[in-house]
Structure formats: structure tokens, C-alpha cells
Design a protein around this motif. Structure first.
Motif, PDB file in Angstrom:
ATOM      1  N   PRO A  33       0.813  -1.215   0.000  1.00  0.00           N
ATOM      2  CA  PRO A  33       0.000   0.000   0.000  1.00  0.00           C
ATOM      3  C   PRO A  33       0.852   1.272   0.000  1.00  0.00           C
ATOM      4  CG  PRO A  33      -0.880  -1.595   1.531  1.00  0.00           C
ATOM      5  CD  PRO A  33       0.435  -2.118   1.083  1.00  0.00           C
ATOM      6  N   SER A  36       2.411   1.704  -3.278  1.00  0.00           N
ATOM      7  CA  SER A  36       1.384   2.071  -4.258  1.00  0.00           C
ATOM      8  C   SER A  36       1.061   3.562  -4.151  1.00  0.00           C
ATOM      9  CB  SER A  36       0.143   1.214  -4.012  1.00  0.00           C
ATOM     10  OG  SER A  36      -1.010   1.933  -4.267  1.00  0.00           O
ATOM     11  N   THR A  40       1.600   6.325  -7.299  1.00  0.00           N
ATOM     12  CA  THR A  40       0.527   6.999  -8.027  1.00  0.00           C
ATOM     13  C   THR A  40       0.589   8.491  -7.751  1.00  0.00           C
ATOM     14  OG1 THR A  40      -1.078   6.957  -6.262  1.00  0.00           O
ATOM     15  CG2 THR A  40      -0.983   5.012  -7.659  1.00  0.00           C
ATOM     16  N   SER A  42      -2.128  10.160  -7.329  1.00  0.00           N
ATOM     17  CA  SER A  42      -3.438  10.509  -6.767  1.00  0.00           C
ATOM     18  C   SER A  42      -3.280  11.157  -5.395  1.00  0.00           C
ATOM     19  CB  SER A  42      -4.273   9.233  -6.625  1.00  0.00           C
ATOM     20  OG  SER A  42      -4.225   8.502  -7.817  1.00  0.00           O
ATOM     21  N   PRO A  43      -4.342  11.839  -4.944  1.00  0.00           N
ATOM     22  CA  PRO A  43      -4.298  12.445  -3.620  1.00  0.00           C
ATOM     23  C   PRO A  43      -4.199  11.374  -2.528  1.00  0.00           C
ATOM     24  CG  PRO A  43      -6.487  12.642  -4.589  1.00  0.00           C
ATOM     25  CD  PRO A  43      -5.594  12.078  -5.634  1.00  0.00           C
ATOM     26  N   PRO A  45      -4.876   8.863   0.590  1.00  0.00           N
ATOM     27  CA  PRO A  45      -6.112   8.123   0.877  1.00  0.00           C
ATOM     28  C   PRO A  45      -6.985   8.850   1.886  1.00  0.00           C
ATOM     29  CG  PRO A  45      -4.164   6.722   1.171  1.00  0.00           C
ATOM     30  CD  PRO A  45      -3.672   8.121   0.940  1.00  0.00           C
ATOM     31  N   ASN A  46      -8.261   8.542   1.798  1.00  0.00           N
ATOM     32  CA  ASN A  46      -9.262   9.008   2.737  1.00  0.00           C
ATOM     33  C   ASN A  46      -8.777   8.751   4.165  1.00  0.00           C
ATOM     34  OD1 ASN A  46     -11.660   9.236   4.201  1.00  0.00           O
ATOM     35  ND2 ASN A  46     -12.836   8.710   2.376  1.00  0.00           N
ATOM     36  N   SER A  51      -4.694   2.133   5.247  1.00  0.00           N
ATOM     37  CA  SER A  51      -4.304   2.058   3.850  1.00  0.00           C
ATOM     38  C   SER A  51      -4.603   0.706   3.204  1.00  0.00           C
ATOM     39  CB  SER A  51      -2.827   2.406   3.714  1.00  0.00           C
ATOM     40  OG  SER A  51      -2.082   1.581   4.589  1.00  0.00           O
TER      41      SER A  51
END
Lengths: 531, 531
Positions: A33, A36, A40, A42-43, A45-46, A51
Motif C-alpha cells: 500500500p 502504491s 501513483t 493521486s491524492p 487516501p481518505n 491504507s
């Protein structure tokens, strides 16, 4: 990234193949995680989620609160023991698991009613209806009935969604069956066919409950579908206690007391659940008592939710089943006077077709606007399964005198019901013969709910084992004998009393062995724990 | 009191027989309630209820909010017209109602797959399995398959409740089918068999939603099961708009924008719903797009709810169905990396067995504690119907080369799918040929979702009629032609745009007439309202 991904694939595929539903340990960890996230763009994680997987606080607390003991802890243990008996024969002091935990007759070798199955098979595969071989395989009236049913289905399409309340022709048949049973008119437009009675109960709870301030009066002990459904819909179960001393009597004074108590706590009571014949308690209400219940609902403006799925299961000559609709109509109350829902199922009775998931609710006394809302909720799920719908019509309209199947049907039905009555009596007597156990009469339904007057030492031992005394007893019983019962705590009970629910369904030829094993176990248990 | 009651009985029985579900008027009044109150000694009625019946404010507002257009207003009108055609032939300018509102193939004369029905019939009535006549009526492999299935069911009891996730042997078969489809392992313990896909969707919504603060990202347009289920469970539908201009493309930037917008409003987004192939939009996602969606869910910690019930319904050679599980596994994500639920149904595909209510969800990427909660919710309803379970196993494991039924099975399947492809193309072309209508390609599923570029005058007329312009168009279409479509507003759409959903399911020989009627109606409509 590709290469990394390929490496990970090997690892996770292996992990996946080890993964096994409710048995997996949570110890497996992985470094993926973080990597990962690094790889990426991307923002992050929530923040409420860890994770690698979501956790319990991610999900609806109402789901977590809900309990359903009939398939709970003891049954999981039973399944584990069963597997151990397969893997390692002789590993336990018994050679089979005897499931007395659930009203599931055909799992215990009860045979289906031949006529019902003939009709279902023909409706599943209508192409054989006019083949000559079919005459040799099926009774004439099953062929005729299949044609009749197919003619009631638009396009004879048993594979099409039906009207959301169920196929109109089948509802006509069921309504006629209700009229024949009650002697009062029944309207096919009042019927909602459902996948067993459970979804119908959920539908009504969904309709009636909007918050914790909405209460539903439920018998205690109760069938845990009710507590589960009320919990899932976020309402309040308002308990009323059945009186064990008077054969699980339903006292109006108790209803009133509990209703007032709920009101004083700011709870608006919307409905009263009555289970008749009783589950898990097995009593059959007297008509006089039912009249009082109707008056109570009428006076208090409560919806009467009548669980009548055991209407065929009455084993004593001094009691008869009367539907609440019949009782209220015979009191002179019409459709406008009292909102009343009657639940029926193909799973119980003498047929016991649990796996077919058929049933209906008869909804009377609601305004057209509310009926429209019920219809809308039914329509979201499109319709119930057609085989279950057909079976519900057969149950309410079985073969009649003169039909080819009538004799065999009657023999099958009477054979099952009389055997159930004998099994109920034998088990009731057996329980009553045991030290410290009292058991009310099994007047109906499929269960006994004997009370365990446990010695203090056993209660202490349960406390040490961090379990309820009746669960402690049930677990001991299972480990010693292979007999599976449900602890009374799963159904709720008067605080400080302990019970077990035991079905009357094991095959009749196994009952003596069950009684023997139970008796032997119980003696040993009492010897171990007697104060 | 007796005499009074007897009088009232006569009155109410008559009233009851007049009562008819959704059509009853509310004008009937009765003096009985007051009298009844006078005659009993019970306390006065609950003040929130009127004396003769409960009203809408008594019920759950979430139920009232919920909408389900697929069986809504237009369909009710269609049923009314259909009855009028029966009662008074010639009363309308058409002689039959053409239902293009719902994905219900067998209601429109699509025939079931013979092999599937043979197996179902044999499992319903296993007593005929070893009769000699059966050999003449059923294919050899259907008999063999029925035996195999029965051997997977404890006690061969197709009438018993099964494991709450479904019969283990059938789950093994389905898991093998998923593996064969995806090329990645599938675990039978990950499968929950359900009565069609709808209850599975409800189960997940129940699990994920605890209040209005919980959001679910849903495509717009969407299948209204999602909006209905989110409304019933009291959550917030967070919309993301599919891009009609790029063939209903799913843009990650749109997902991000809507997610941020929801967050800024205090909504915690729990899951992303993707419907692939699309309903009502008919597009098939490109694999690259699916990978981006997986990364998005992974990065944002969202549960991916993949509605894949149309996986067999792809009509264009340039597109292929890929399950989200396959895509995520091929990216290297394992079970621990992403919570993913795939919904499948026996109602769609080439088989279209809507009435059988079979389906499953494959639940991966959840911790054992959460799986236990899902299992518990499943267990409250005991199990899904066994015929539906069997059918789900057949759909995922149809006859293979060398089986007696293989040829006929393949012919039936290919016949249905190629006909659906032709019908989709014909209707798509027809819509695109109409003034002011544009229609994206029907790549998959069972629907077209053409856009109506309505003249201002038509929009004004709809306003005067107090209805949405697309509902106005759909109602006009129905009244003029008997063709039933669903207004786009039932699925939601970009504000200010108007659509209808039209299935591709009417029998192929009726398609030319539908095109003709539609074209004629549309010309007239445009002539009437052209600005």
C-alpha cells in the motif's frame, strides 16, 4: 511500475487463494500500500480508512448492532465440528451433528409434497407439458394445474418479472384460499408476494420505522428476525413479556404497561408484533385473547403485524388456528378500522419448502396513499421469485377431493403433521423429565423452549467463560452430543431466566437417540454443577 | 355489543369487497370508530393517528422520498390502457401495448435456454430422475448436471434453507466460472448468492450507509435502483455525470470534482458505483478507463461497487467486457488492496431469467470482521431461493463442447445475442434518423438512451401540464402508439437535457412496426410543437 506490479501479482494471488471467508486471520501484512501510494499521483487516501483495508468503523453501526442467533456462534461451532467429523472420523464422542437449531424440515429429511414439486417442475419446463412421456411421469392434476398457472402468467413466461405484488392470477388463487380458510372476503390487491416472509417483515419495518423514536412492540421471547430487522432499520424494540407460567400467555395488561413505559421515554409505538403459533415458544393463542389484542391495537392506533407462518402447525386438539383477519372481521371490524398485516410463508406448515423462498403478506386497513408507498418499495426489487409465487398459490390451494393427487397429498400431509405432533410430545416429555428443566406444552409451530433452572455453579462457570449461562449449556451440549440448539438469549427472555430453543424436526427415528443423548448429557452436566 | 357488531359486519364485508389496491378512493367513511371507542374501555387513540386509518405522516419519510421510475407513472398508465384495450377493443389508436420500459426479455417472448430449464425442472422434482420416461424428455447432460447439483446439496434437499451465502458446491462452480472468465483465482467464500442483484445492492448500501453524511458516487444517468436504495437507507447520492458527447464517457476528472464537492459539504464518500455495460446508457467501458477507475478508488479509499449484470450483453466487435476484478488483478492489486464488489444476475445476459431471481455478489478486499457483518446481514434473510442459486451456477457454467446440449445451447444463445445486436442497431439508427433526436451507440446492455432536443414550445406545454418535458413526450408517445418508454428524468440527467430510455427487447418481427409508429408519432409531435 509494471515490473513492480508483476511482482506484487504473484504475492497477492497466493494470498487470495489462502483467503477463506469467516476463517481468515488478519495477520497478513504487505508493504504494497505504501509503495502504491508513492507510485501513483493521486491524492492521499481518505483519512478514515487504513491504507490496506476498510475497518469496522467504516460501516453502518446499525448493522453491527444487529444480532441473529439462529445462525450465530453455536451454529458456526457445529459446522466446524461437522467438518472435523469428515476430516477425522471418531474425533468427537458422536458421529453426526443433529441440527435442532432452525425450522428447516427438508434439511432433516422431510420429503416435499409430491404434487407441489410436480407442478413446479412443469412450470419450470413447460416444453414437456404436451409430450406423451409426461403423462407417465406426472399426475394428471399436476399437468392440469401447471396449464392453469401458465395461463395466468402473461405470455406463459415463468422467466419474466411479474407484477411487483406477484402474478395477479396467483394472487386470485391465494385470496380464494384465505376466504376459504377464514370465511371472510380477501382481496388479491391486498396481497404482496415475497421471497419468504422475512422480506415482507423487513418491508413493513422499513415503512414504519424512521428513527430510534419509533417503537415496535415485540413478544419476548421473540423470533430474532424481528429484533434484527428493527435494529437494521434503526428503531426501538419495545418488549412485552409472554408469561411462561401460563403457557406463554399474552397479557393485555403487560402490553399496556410496556406501551406506557415506551411513551414515557418518548418512543412512539407504531406496531404490535404477534407470532401465532409462537416462535420460539410454540403456544397457540386462544380466540378470546386474539380479540383482546385486536381491541388493544384498535384503541391504541397500532398496526397489528401478525406472523402467521405456522398456521398449519397446530398439534393439540383443544387449540385451533384463527387468523387475526378472521378474528377482527368476526368482531365486525372492516378494512378501514384496523391496519393489519398477516405474514405467511411456504417454508413452514407441513410442506416446509424453505429453500423455495415463497410467501406473502396480506395488507389490510391502510389508506391508498400508504399502499402506494408499500407498492413502491416492493417495486424497487421488481418482484419475488416466480417458483415461490407458484408454490404460495399451491399451499393456499392444494388438491381437492376428486383430484388424482388428493389421496397421496392427504397421506403425505397427514403423515408429516402427525409425526411432528408425536415428536413434539416426546421431546416435551423428555425435557420435563430432566432435573431442573421445565417445558411448556408444544401446541404448535416447530419448537420447544424449555427453561433451564441452572445451578449457581453452572452460572458461575458460564460467567468465567464470559458467556451467557444458556449459551454455555448449549455449547456443552453440542460438544458432548452433536445436538445443536439455540440459547434462549438469542430470543431474549425474562432477565435471570435461561432457556434453549429446540426444534421438533429431526427425523422421527432419531428422536429416541436424541432423547437418550440429551438425558445422559444433562445428568452429567447436573452432576458436575449441582450446587 | 354483539348485535351492533353483527350489523357492522355486513357493512364492512361489502366495503372490503369493493376495495381495490391502488385504485380505491378515500371517500368512504364510517361511524364505527367513534362507537367502537365508546364501547371499549381502552384508552383514547394515539393522537398522531386519525381514528379510521393511519396517514402518510405515520410512515418513514425515507420511503416517501424514494423513487423508482422503471415501474412508475408511465407504466401505470400503460397498464390502464392495456385493460381498456381488453374491455373496449378499438378504444385506442393501437391494438397492443409495447413494453420498452424494462429489461424483462421473457415478457416479450424471448424463450428461455432449454438446458437451464431442464436442469431446474429436474432439481425441482428429483423423483423423476431415474425414471425411464425421463430419458425421452430431457437431454442426457441435463440429467447428469441435475445429479451433480443434487449431490452438492446436503441431503439433496432443494427445499431446505442453504448456507446463507448459498450452497457451497454451487459457489465452487461459480468461482470456477469466474476464474475461467477472468484468468485470476476466485474464492467460493467470496460469493454471496442473492435473489437477483437488487438485494445484493441493498445489502451493500445497508452496510455502507449510516446517515445522510455517507455518500455514494453514482453515475448520472443511473439505474434507479441505486438512487432508490440510497434514499431508503438514508444516504446521499453523490452524482458524477457521464459525458454524452464522448459516448457516455466516464471521466476521472469528473469523479474527482464531485468527490471534492461532496467532501466540502461534509459528506464522507464511501463507495463508487460503476455500471458496465451501462444502464440506461448502453456504453461498454474501455479497459484503460477501468484501470483509471481502479486507481481512483484505491487512492481515495473507496469501495468499488461494480454492477456487471450485463457482462454477456456486448454487441460491438471493438469492445469487450472486462470485469473490474480482472482489471484490478491484472494491475497487480490483490485482495487486500482494494474493496471491490461485483454484482451479477441471472436476469440479464442472453438468458434473461428475471423471474427466477438469481444472482450473486463477489465480495473481495474486505477484512474478515466486515465480511462477518455482511454474512450476518445475509443470514437474517436465511438464504436466497435455491432455483435461483442453481441457475446462477448454470449461467456461470453452461454446457461445454462435447455435451449433448452444447449445440442447441450455443444456437439458442447466439440467436438471442445476435438478434439483440440487430435490434439495438435498428433502433439506434431509427432514433438518429428523427429530427431533434441524437442517440449514442448501443454497445451493450439492453437499452438506448436517446436525447430529445425538444422545441421550446413542447417544453412550455410540459410545464403547463406540470410534468417534465421527457415525461410529457413519453406520455404522448404511449397514448398515441402504445409504446412504453421511461422518461430520462427517472434516471437523472444533466439538468436541461431530456432523454428517454427504450429497451431493445421487443421481438425482432415487431421492430419495424415500432420504428414506423415511433417515426410517425415523432413527426406529428414535432409538427405540433416546432418553434
Amino acid at each position: 511500475m509494471r515490473r513492480f506490479v508483476a511482482n506484487r501479482l504473484v504475492k497477492t494471488a497466493a494470498a487470495a487463494s489462502l483467503f477463506s471467508s469467516n476463517k481468515t486471520t488478519t495477520t497478513t501484512t504487505s508493504s504494497t500500500p505504501l509503495l502504491s501510494r508513492f507510485l501513483t499521483s493521486s491524492p492521499p487516501p481518505n483519512p478514515i480508512m487504513p491504507s490496506h483495508s476498510i475497518t469496522l468503523d467504516f460501516i453502518n453501526p446499525k448493522v453491527i448492532e444487529c444480532e441473529y442467533a439462529v445462525r450465530g456462534e453455536i451454529v458456526n461451532l457445529a459446522q466446524k465440528l461437522q467438518q472435523e467429523l469428515v476430516d477425522k472420523p471418531g474425533s468427537h464422542p458422536f458421529d453426526e451433528i443433529l441440527y435442532c437449531n432452525i425450522g428447516n424440515p427438508q434439511s432433516l429429511n422431510q420429503q416435499p409434497i409430491t404434487f407441489f414439486r410436480e407442478v413446479l417442475a412443469l412450470c419450470d419446463h413447460p416444453a414437456i407439458l404436451d409430450k406423451s412421456e409426461t403423462q407417465g411421469l406426472f399426475s394428471a392434476d399436476s399437468i392440469e394445474r401447471a396449464w392453469q398457472i401458465l395461463d395466468q402468467i402473461p405470455g406463459r413466461a415463468t422467466g419474466a418479472y411479474s407484477h411487483s405484488q406477484g402474478i395477479k392470477g396467483l394472487r386470485d388463487t391465494i385470496a380464494a384460499g384465505i376466504e376459504a380458510r377464514d370465511g371472510f372476503p380477501a382481496d388479491p390487491n391486498d396481497l404482496f408476494l415475497t421471497d419468504g416472509a422475512s422480506p415482507a417483515v423487513h418491508m413493513m419495518m422499513q415503512l414504519l420505522i424512521s428513527s430510534k423514536n419509533d417503537g415496535i412492540l415485540c413478544p419476548i421471547p421473540q423470533y430474532p428476525l424481528y429484533s434484527a430487522s428493527i435494529a437494521l432499520h434503526g428503531g426501538t424494540l419495545v418488549p412485552y413479556y409472554l408469561d411462561e407460567a401460563t403457557g406463554w400467555g399474552l397479557e393485555i395488561s403487560e402490553l399496556k404497561r410496556q406501551l406506557e413505559d415506551a411513551k414515557s421515554k418518548g418512543v412512539t409505538v407504531k406496531a404490535l408484533v404477534v407470532i401465532n403459533p409462537g416462535n420460539p415458544t410454540g403456544q397457540v393463542l386462544a380466540e378470546e385473547n386474539q380479540r383482546d389484542i385486536v381491541e388493544f391495537c384498535k384503541a391504541e392506533g397500532l398496526v397489528l403485524l401478525a406472523d402467521e407462518v405456522y398456521q398449519e402447525n397446530v398439534y393439540v386438539s383443544e387449540k385451533k388456528f384463527h387468523s387475526f383477519k378472521k378474528v377482527s372481521r368476526s368482531m365486525g371490524y372492516g378494512d378501514k378500522d384496523i391496519p393489519l398485516v398477516s405474514f405467511q410463508s411456504v417454508s413452514k406448515g407441513y410442506h416446509g419448502e424453505c429453500g423455495k423462498r415463497g410467501g406473502y403478506m396480506e395488507v389490510t386497513g391502510f389508506s391508498p396513499e400508504i399502499r402506494e408507498q408499500i407498492y413502491k418499495v416492493a417495486s424497487v426489487n421488481l418482484c419475488s421469485n416466480i417458483s415461490g409465487q407458484i408454490l404460495a398459490s399451491l399451499v393456499m390451494s392444494p388438491p381437492k377431493v376428486g383430484d388424482e393427487s388428493y389421496e397421496s397429498y392427504t397421506a403425505e400431509k397427514d403423515g408429516i403433521l402427525s409425526s411432528l405432533a408425536r415428536r413434539a410430545k416426546t421431546l416435551e416429555d423428555a425435557f420435563n423429565g430432566l432435573e431442573g428443566i421445565t417445558c411448556n406444552k408444544a401446541e404448535g409451530a416447530m419448537y420447544l423452549f424449555p427453561r433451564l433452572h441452572l445451578p449457581e455453579k453452572a452460572i458461575k462457570a458460564a460467567e468465567s467463560a464470559k458467556t451467557a449461562p444458556d449459551a454455555f449449556y448449549a455449547r456443552r451440549l453440542l460438544n458432548a452430543t452433536g445436538i445443536v440448539v439455540v440459547p434462549g438469549s438469542g430470543f431474549r427472555q425474562v432477565p435471570g431466566t435461561w432457556h434453549i430453543r429446540c426444534t421438533i424436526l429431526p427425523p422421527e427415528d432419531k428422536i429416541p437417540a436424541i432423547v437418550e443423548r440429551l438425558t445422559e448429557f444433562h445428568k452429567g452436566f447436573m452432576n458436575e454443577f449441582r450446587d
